[in-house]
Design a protein around this motif. Structure first.
Motif, PDB file in Angstrom:
ATOM      1  N   ASN A 281      39.905  52.106  78.597  1.00 18.76           N
ATOM      2  CA  ASN A 281      39.604  50.942  77.770  1.00 18.76           C
ATOM      3  C   ASN A 281      38.542  51.229  76.723  1.00 18.76           C
ATOM      4  O   ASN A 281      38.597  50.695  75.618  1.00 18.76           O
ATOM      5  CB  ASN A 281      39.172  49.755  78.640  1.00 18.76           C
ATOM      6  CG  ASN A 281      40.377  48.943  79.077  1.00 18.76           C
ATOM      7  OD1 ASN A 281      41.522  49.315  78.794  1.00 18.76           O
ATOM      8  ND2 ASN A 281      40.137  47.850  79.756  1.00 18.76           N
ATOM      9  N   ASP A 282      37.585  52.079  77.053  1.00 21.91           N
ATOM     10  CA  ASP A 282      36.561  52.355  76.050  1.00 21.91           C
ATOM     11  C   ASP A 282      37.174  53.123  74.874  1.00 21.91           C
ATOM     12  O   ASP A 282      36.842  52.857  73.714  1.00 21.91           O
ATOM     13  CB  ASP A 282      35.380  53.116  76.645  1.00 21.91           C
ATOM     14  CG  ASP A 282      34.140  52.973  75.773  1.00 21.91           C
ATOM     15  OD1 ASP A 282      33.770  51.811  75.479  1.00 21.91           O
ATOM     16  OD2 ASP A 282      33.569  53.981  75.337  1.00 21.91           O
ATOM     17  N   LEU A 283      38.084  54.059  75.171  1.00 23.78           N
ATOM     18  CA  LEU A 283      38.774  54.766  74.084  1.00 23.78           C
ATOM     19  C   LEU A 283      39.566  53.780  73.227  1.00 23.78           C
ATOM     20  O   LEU A 283      39.506  53.824  71.997  1.00 23.78           O
ATOM     21  CB  LEU A 283      39.716  55.828  74.651  1.00 23.78           C
ATOM     22  CG  LEU A 283      39.064  57.086  75.238  1.00 23.78           C
ATOM     23  CD1 LEU A 283      40.098  57.915  75.989  1.00 23.78           C
ATOM     24  CD2 LEU A 283      38.415  57.930  74.153  1.00 23.78           C
ATOM     25  N   LEU A 284      40.277  52.882  73.888  1.00 24.56           N
ATOM     26  CA  LEU A 284      41.092  51.912  73.139  1.00 24.56           C
ATOM     27  C   LEU A 284      40.205  51.002  72.299  1.00 24.56           C
ATOM     28  O   LEU A 284      40.523  50.689  71.142  1.00 24.56           O
ATOM     29  CB  LEU A 284      41.942  51.075  74.097  1.00 24.56           C
ATOM     30  CG  LEU A 284      42.938  51.874  74.950  1.00 24.56           C
ATOM     31  CD1 LEU A 284      43.702  50.946  75.883  1.00 24.56           C
ATOM     32  CD2 LEU A 284      43.905  52.657  74.082  1.00 24.56           C
ATOM     33  N   MET A 285      39.067  50.617  72.866  1.00 28.98           N
ATOM     34  CA  MET A 285      38.159  49.738  72.116  1.00 28.98           C
ATOM     35  C   MET A 285      37.589  50.465  70.904  1.00 28.98           C
ATOM     36  O   MET A 285      37.442  49.879  69.832  1.00 28.98           O
ATOM     37  CB  MET A 285      37.041  49.234  73.036  1.00 28.98           C
ATOM     38  CG  MET A 285      37.485  48.045  73.881  1.00 28.98           C
ATOM     39  SD  MET A 285      36.488  47.736  75.340  1.00 28.98           S
ATOM     40  CE  MET A 285      34.951  47.260  74.676  1.00 28.98           C
ATOM     41  N   ARG A 294      35.310  46.057  63.595  1.00 27.53           N
ATOM     42  CA  ARG A 294      34.623  45.096  64.469  1.00 27.53           C
ATOM     43  C   ARG A 294      34.369  45.734  65.826  1.00 27.53           C
ATOM     44  O   ARG A 294      35.291  46.296  66.410  1.00 27.53           O
ATOM     45  CB  ARG A 294      35.506  43.866  64.712  1.00 27.53           C
ATOM     46  CG  ARG A 294      35.672  42.974  63.539  1.00 27.53           C
ATOM     47  CD  ARG A 294      36.797  41.971  63.773  1.00 27.53           C
ATOM     48  NE  ARG A 294      37.036  41.241  62.545  1.00 27.53           N
ATOM     49  CZ  ARG A 294      36.324  40.177  62.164  1.00 27.53           C
ATOM     50  NH1 ARG A 294      35.397  39.681  62.943  1.00 27.53           N
ATOM     51  NH2 ARG A 294      36.568  39.594  61.014  1.00 27.53           N
ATOM     52  N   TYR A 295      33.162  45.578  66.331  1.00 25.31           N
ATOM     53  CA  TYR A 295      32.916  46.002  67.700  1.00 25.31           C
ATOM     54  C   TYR A 295      33.749  45.128  68.625  1.00 25.31           C
ATOM     55  O   TYR A 295      33.856  43.923  68.421  1.00 25.31           O
ATOM     56  CB  TYR A 295      31.433  45.896  68.042  1.00 25.31           C
ATOM     57  CG  TYR A 295      30.604  46.953  67.369  1.00 25.31           C
ATOM     58  CD1 TYR A 295      30.819  48.294  67.654  1.00 25.31           C
ATOM     59  CD2 TYR A 295      29.635  46.622  66.437  1.00 25.31           C
ATOM     60  CE1 TYR A 295      30.079  49.274  67.029  1.00 25.31           C
ATOM     61  CE2 TYR A 295      28.883  47.601  65.799  1.00 25.31           C
ATOM     62  CZ  TYR A 295      29.108  48.925  66.106  1.00 25.31           C
ATOM     63  OH  TYR A 295      28.381  49.898  65.478  1.00 25.31           O
ATOM     64  N   GLN A 296      34.338  45.764  69.667  1.00 24.97           N
ATOM     65  CA  GLN A 296      35.334  45.074  70.481  1.00 24.97           C
ATOM     66  C   GLN A 296      34.754  44.522  71.776  1.00 24.97           C
ATOM     67  O   GLN A 296      33.663  44.899  72.189  1.00 24.97           O
ATOM     68  CB  GLN A 296      36.477  46.046  70.790  1.00 24.97           C
ATOM     69  CG  GLN A 296      37.209  46.515  69.547  1.00 24.97           C
ATOM     70  CD  GLN A 296      37.938  45.380  68.849  1.00 24.97           C
ATOM     71  OE1 GLN A 296      38.697  44.671  69.475  1.00 24.97           O
ATOM     72  NE2 GLN A 296      37.677  45.209  67.568  1.00 24.97           N
ATOM     73  N   SER A 297      35.555  43.677  72.422  1.00 24.21           N
ATOM     74  CA  SER A 297      35.153  43.082  73.687  1.00 24.21           C
ATOM     75  C   SER A 297      36.195  43.400  74.759  1.00 24.21           C
ATOM     76  O   SER A 297      37.396  43.389  74.475  1.00 24.21           O
ATOM     77  CB  SER A 297      35.054  41.573  73.507  1.00 24.21           C
ATOM     78  OG  SER A 297      35.106  40.940  74.766  1.00 24.21           O
ATOM     79  N   GLY A 298      35.730  43.684  75.956  1.00 24.78           N
ATOM     80  CA  GLY A 298      36.626  43.951  77.072  1.00 24.78           C
ATOM     81  C   GLY A 298      37.581  42.795  77.361  1.00 24.78           C
ATOM     82  O   GLY A 298      38.620  42.982  78.000  1.00 24.78           O
TER      83      GLY A 298
END
Lengths: 304, 281
Positions: A281-285, A294-298
């Protein structure tokens, strides 16, 4: 794939590791800065190197299926991302996983040999390997007996790796050294040399079940072992750091290290993998961040 | 003002720690006659990102802590601030404020904290309702924290301004990231008060930096639940509202001056949850 088994190596043939030097060199890889297109291609490359993993007592058929979907299409709507290299599960979940990834490029890896402790007779441990292969696993992640290693029974480790390789048949064998329990870099280096001689297709740092998992320096020691082995025998061996690699920045530092130690030949998922569950998920974000600014959210990415 | 003879380093306040900005940039803080006072940190968007990560980590625990505890902690901030009055007065005087006005500002900030400490176990009763419904249900609505709230303080950034925007969001169970105003020194000294007042790490994060650089990032961040903008600039307000649409952040717009004490500023960062509870026929 037929792999030649080399004779048992003497411990004195493994070079002593300069702890301070290795740690400083590993630290230097963290100073590289990847930006824009380079960062984007590195992030996408990292996604294709993921062994998406679930190794919990609570794993259910539904959870494994869900995870396989994520491995095949990590970012729904963007086919340029992924698929991941493999899914990594317990032997009982292999059949479910094989069915779920059918027709895709995602392979199925199973942990075996009494993962994570390895504390069982060799006969039963080999039985587990055969069972997982029989269920359709493409890759086997075995653990070595760290207790025996620390007692100095090196030969037993060499023999168990060779026996597992034979039990694997066509499946590729990843050997988990559990570096957090081997205590010194010298031990890590010798365990790597021995596993490769006994026929390992991949060497892997950790199970993810002990507090000290993959670190950059320990991975560097193993990469150097792979490099020396390749120079000597001409056989490529893969590397899989696992556990503790939870963010994209760290993953990219690993890629930089592989590129600089072993060269671009190793930068494919045939020769390098990340064992991780939360890294995906961190890679995808980060990929979405690069695309949108935009900084992303989980909250906007599936959790399993 | 100091025995060290070296100007103090004013750093950021993120996750309960005082890191320097990762960018290495500085804000030169000058007094009214242009004399050098200190170098403060000029936060970058990465510092902001790190603050949101810290706030997100802290928000769950803070939201779940009891109203009693939240009130006690706000009151504790007031106590510690009160005890450090002279330090703040000195800094404000260096910034060009007459001493009597500086004392009044600190006293006002202390009063504001005590005011909101008192609201911590009362606003729920004020904003909750029991709703009449046409079925055999007991139906009620009550406020819950929004989560991570980012705050752009009034431009000047005096102590009462800063406290008037932080306290209501905080007492409502939110974790906050605040962009301080021009008075960076007061903001970071206030962070030192927070750090010694039992405020859990990450519940309040304070950045100093350039407003035009950071405000758009505040509005764009997907992991932010709500935003307070104190501004009289129509263009800035519109920009924030447009960017905030992407993840439907709640945006509260306020004029560029201290918020007058009111429980409605707490309500700005609450979500109302309605529950339908079946009752026996």
């Amino acid at each position: 794939m037929k792999t030649e088994v080399l004779p048992f190596p003497a411990r004195r043939d493994s070079p002593a590791i300069d702890q301070v030097g290795v740690e400083e060199r590993a630290q230097r890889f963290c100073a590289r800065s990847l930006k824009k297109e380079t960062k984007m291609s590195a992030l996408k490359l990292a996604v294709t190197m993921l062994d998406v993993t679930t190794l919990e007592g609570a794993d259910s058929v539904g959870k494994v299926r869900q995870m396989c979907q994520k491995a095949m299409r990590p970012l729904p709507g963007d086919p340029s991302v992924g698929p991941a290299a493999a899914v990594c599960v317990y032997p009982r979940m292999v059949k479910t996983a094989v069915k779920a990834v059918e027709g895709s490029k995602v392979r199925v890896a199973a942990v075996a040999t009494q993962f994570p402790s390895g504390q069982m007779r060799l006969k039963e441990r080999l039985g587990e390997v055969k069972y997982a292969v029989g269920e359709g696993a493409d890759e086997i992640d075995m653990v070595i007996s760290r207790g025996q290693f620390l007692q100095g029974e090196y030969r037993a480790i060499y023999d168990e790796v060779a026996a597992c390789k034979e039990a694997c048949g066509e499946a590729r064998l990843k050997v988990i050294l559990e570096t957090g329990e081997l205590t010194t870099y010298d031990n890590v280096r010798f365990a790597s040399d021995m596993s490769m001689a006994a026929g390992a297709d991949f060497i892997k740092t950790s199970t993810g079940k002990v507090p000290i998992a993959a670190t950059l320096p320990v991975t560097l020691v193993m990469l150097q072992a792979i490099e020396d082995f390749y120079e000597r025998t001409g056989r490529m061996v893969g590397m899989k750091p696992a556990g503790g690699i939870s963010n994209a920045k760290l993953a990219l530092q690993y890629l930089v290290m592989v590129r600089e130690v072993l060269g671009p030949k190793w930068l494919t998922n045939d020769w390098f993998r990340f064992g991780a569950s939360s890294l995906t998920n961190d890679l995808l974000m980060q990929i979405r961040k690069q695309e949108t600014g935009r900084y992303q959210s989980g909250d906007y990415f599936s959790q399993d | 003002m100091s025995n060290l003879g070296i100007p103090k380093t004013y750093k950021l306040f993120i996750g309960g720690k005082f890191p320097r900005t990762e960018s290495g940039r500085i804000l030169k803080v000058r007094g009214p006659k242009g004399e050098f006072l200190a170098n403060a940190s000029r936060a970058s968007r990465k510092d902001f990102r790190n603050s949101v990560v810290a706030a997100r980590r802290a928000s769950g625990g803070w939201a779940k802590s009891t109203a009693y505890l939240k009130g006690q902690i706000l009151y504790r901030i007031a106590e510690i601030l009160d005890g450090r009055t002279d330090q703040f007065v000195n800094e404000l005087v260096a910034h060009g404020l007459p001493e009597n006005k500086a004392r009044a500002e600190v006293a006002e900030a202390v009063d504001l904290l005590v005011h909101y400490a008192g609201w911590s176990d009362k606003y729920q009763a004020l904003f909750s309702t029991v709703n009449p419904v046409a079925s055999s249900h007991f139906n009620f609505s009550s406020p819950e924290p929004s989560g991570v709230v980012v705050i752009v303080s009034p431009t000047r950034g005096s102590l009462p301004e800063l406290v008037s925007v932080i306290a209501p969001a905080m007492v409502g169970g939110n974790a906050v990231v605040v962009l301080a105003g021009e008075n960076a020194l007061t903001a970071i000294s206030f962070a030192e008060v927070l750090a010694t007042s039992d405020v859990p790490a990450g519940v309040v994060n304070i950045l100093t930096g350039h407003r035009d650089e950071l405000v758009p990032e505040f509005a764009k961040h997907m992991d932010v639940n709500a935003m307070l903008l104190c501004s009289d600039d129509a263009e800035e307000r519109q920009g924030v509202e447009l960017e905030a649409v992407e993840n439907l952040k709640r945006v509260a717009l306020q004029p560029d001056r201290p918020l007058s004490p009111s429980p409605y500023h707490i309500l700005d960062f609450q979500e109302i949850k309605t529950t339908w509870h079946p009752v026996g026929v």
